[in-house]
Design a protein around this motif. Structure first.
Motif, mmCIF file in Angstrom:
data_model
loop_
_atom_site.group_PDB
_atom_site.id
_atom_site.type_symbol
_atom_site.label_atom_id
_atom_site.label_comp_id
_atom_site.label_asym_id
_atom_site.label_seq_id
_atom_site.Cartn_x
_atom_site.Cartn_y
_atom_site.Cartn_z
ATOM 1 N N TYR A 169 3.270 4.247 8.046
ATOM 2 C CA TYR A 169 1.970 4.740 7.582
ATOM 3 C C TYR A 169 1.658 6.109 8.171
ATOM 4 N N LYS A 170 1.815 6.222 9.473
ATOM 5 C CA LYS A 170 1.422 7.456 10.150
ATOM 6 C C LYS A 170 2.274 8.639 9.714
ATOM 7 N N GLU A 198 3.398 0.338 11.525
ATOM 8 C CA GLU A 198 2.445 1.441 11.614
ATOM 9 C C GLU A 198 3.119 2.803 11.540
ATOM 10 N N SER A 238 -8.053 -5.219 5.814
ATOM 11 C CA SER A 238 -8.126 -4.286 4.690
ATOM 12 C C SER A 238 -6.821 -4.261 3.898
ATOM 13 N N ARG A 239 -5.698 -4.407 4.592
ATOM 14 C CA ARG A 239 -4.411 -4.415 3.888
ATOM 15 C C ARG A 239 -4.252 -5.682 3.056
ATOM 16 N N TYR A 293 -0.092 7.546 5.022
ATOM 17 C CA TYR A 293 -0.883 6.460 4.448
ATOM 18 C C TYR A 293 -1.943 6.002 5.446
ATOM 19 N N ASN A 294 -3.037 5.488 4.934
ATOM 20 C CA ASN A 294 -4.080 4.935 5.795
ATOM 21 C C ASN A 294 -3.661 3.538 6.256
ATOM 22 N N PHE A 295 -3.495 3.362 7.563
ATOM 23 C CA PHE A 295 -3.033 2.086 8.095
ATOM 24 C C PHE A 295 -4.113 1.009 7.983
ATOM 25 N N GLY A 296 -5.350 1.383 8.206
ATOM 26 C CA GLY A 296 -6.449 0.439 8.079
ATOM 27 C C GLY A 296 -6.336 -0.706 9.068
ATOM 28 N N THR A 328 0.795 -1.231 0.000
ATOM 29 C CA THR A 328 0.000 0.000 0.000
ATOM 30 C C THR A 328 0.825 1.277 0.000
#
Length: 263
Positions: free
Chosen positions: A120-121, A117, A132-133, A125-128, A85
Motif C-alpha cells: 500500500y505505502k 502494508e 475499512s478494507r 494506496y490508502n491502507f486504512g 483494494t
C-alpha cells in the motif's frame, strides 16, 4: 447449527510464490506441477517478496496469472488471494471474466481484504484499517457479481467461482457465507473446524446452504498424511501446498500420491 452433507471431490493444489525466481524458472514450475497432477495452481497478489530479501525479484499477480493460464490446460488457476483494494472492482470483474474465457472456465477468483502494508505505502494506496478494507471488500463483491450479470460476454459458466481467504469471524466469514463459492482457511485441525462451524452459522443467518461453499486450507510440505486425513475428516476438500523457489517437486508428488490413495 447447519451441517455439511455434500461431499466435494478431494483436490490438491500448489501455490507457487512469485518471488526470488526468474520468469523462465516460474513458468517451468507451473508446467511441471500440472504434469505431476495437481488440480489447482495459484500465485499471490503482492508487489514485493513476503520473505527473504525484501528487494528480491517479484512478479505481479494478475499479469502472471494470465501467463499461467496459457501455460496450462487442465488445472484451475487463481490468486491466493487477490487484494481487493489494488484494483477498481468493475475492472477486476472484467479482468476475471476475460481470463475465464482465455482458460475456458478454469479461473477461480480468490479475493481478500488485503493486509501487506508495504504494498500500500510504496504503490500509493490508502491502507486504512482492517474494518475499512473489509467494508470495501463487501462493496466490491456486490459490484463484481453484478458486472458478471450485465457485461458481455458472460463468464464461460455464467459466473466465476469466488474464493474468499481469511478467518475473521465477524466480517470475513459473513462475507464468505453471503458471496463466496469457496473458503480458504489457515491453522491446525481444531482451528479450521471451529472456523467452519462459524461459517456454517453465518450461512444460516444469510439464508445460504453451507453445502454450497467448498472448504480449502493450506498444507505444509512436512505435514503427515495423518494430519491431512484429519483435515479432510473435518470437512476440508482441498489442500494447497505453498512453495517458493527452489521448487520442491518431491513434496508435490507426495501430496498428489496422498490424494490418489484416498480415492
Amino acid at each position: 447449527m447447519p451441517q455439511m452433507t455434500k461431499k466435494y471431490p478431494l483436490k490438491v493444489g500448489v501455490q507457487l510464490h512469485p518471488q526470488h525466481t526468474s520468469y523462465e524458472d516460474y513458468a517451468n514450475a507451473v508446467k511441471r506441477v500440472e504434469e505431476l497432477g495437481v488440480d489447482t495452481i495459484w500465485n499471490w497478489d503482492h508487489f514485493f517478496p513476503l520473505y527473504g530479501d525484501p528487494q528480491g525479484n517479484h512478479f505481479e499477480g494478475w499479469t502472471l496469472l494470465t501467463a499461467m493460464g496459457m501455460l496450462t490446460s487442465k488445472a484451475q488457476i487463481g490468486c491466493l488471494v487477490t487484494c481487493n483494494t489494488y484494483r477498481n472492482p468493475a475492472l477486476l470483474a472484467d479482468m476475471a471474466k476475460t481470463l475465464d474465457h482465455i482458460t475456458n472456465g478454469r479461473l477461480i477468483l480468490g479475493i481478500g481484504a488485503g493486509w501487506f502494508e508495504r504494498d500500500y505505502k510504496e504503490y500509493g494506496y490508502n491502507f486504512g484499517t482492517a474494518s475499512s478494507r473489509l467494508n470495501a471488500l463487501e462493496e466490491s463483491l456486490a459490484i463484481i457479481k453484478k458486472r458478471w450479470e450485465v457485461d458481455v460476454p458472460k463468464p464461460v459458466r455464467g459466473s466465476v467461482p469466488i474464493l474468499i481467504g481469511g478467518g475473521g469471524e465477524k466480517k470475513t466469514l459473513r462475507l464468505t457465507a453471503k458471496y463466496a463459492d469457496m473458503w480458504h482457511g489457515f491453522g491446525d485441525v481444531e482451528t479450521i473446524t471451529h472456523k467452519m462451524e462459524v461459517l456454517n452459522d453465518w450461512c444460516q443467518k444469510e439464508g445460504r446452504d453451507p453445502n454450497e461453499i467448498e472448504r480449502t486450507c493450506g498444507t505444509d510440505k512436512d505435514d503427515s498424511n495423518e494430519k491431512r486425513d484429519a483435515l479432510v475428516n473435518a470437512g476440508i476438500s482441498q489442500l494447497i501446498l505453498g512453495l517458493g523457489a527452489p521448487w520442491d517437486f518431491e513434496a508435490v508428488q507426495k501430496l498428489v500420491r496422498w490424494r490418489d490413495s484416498r480415492k
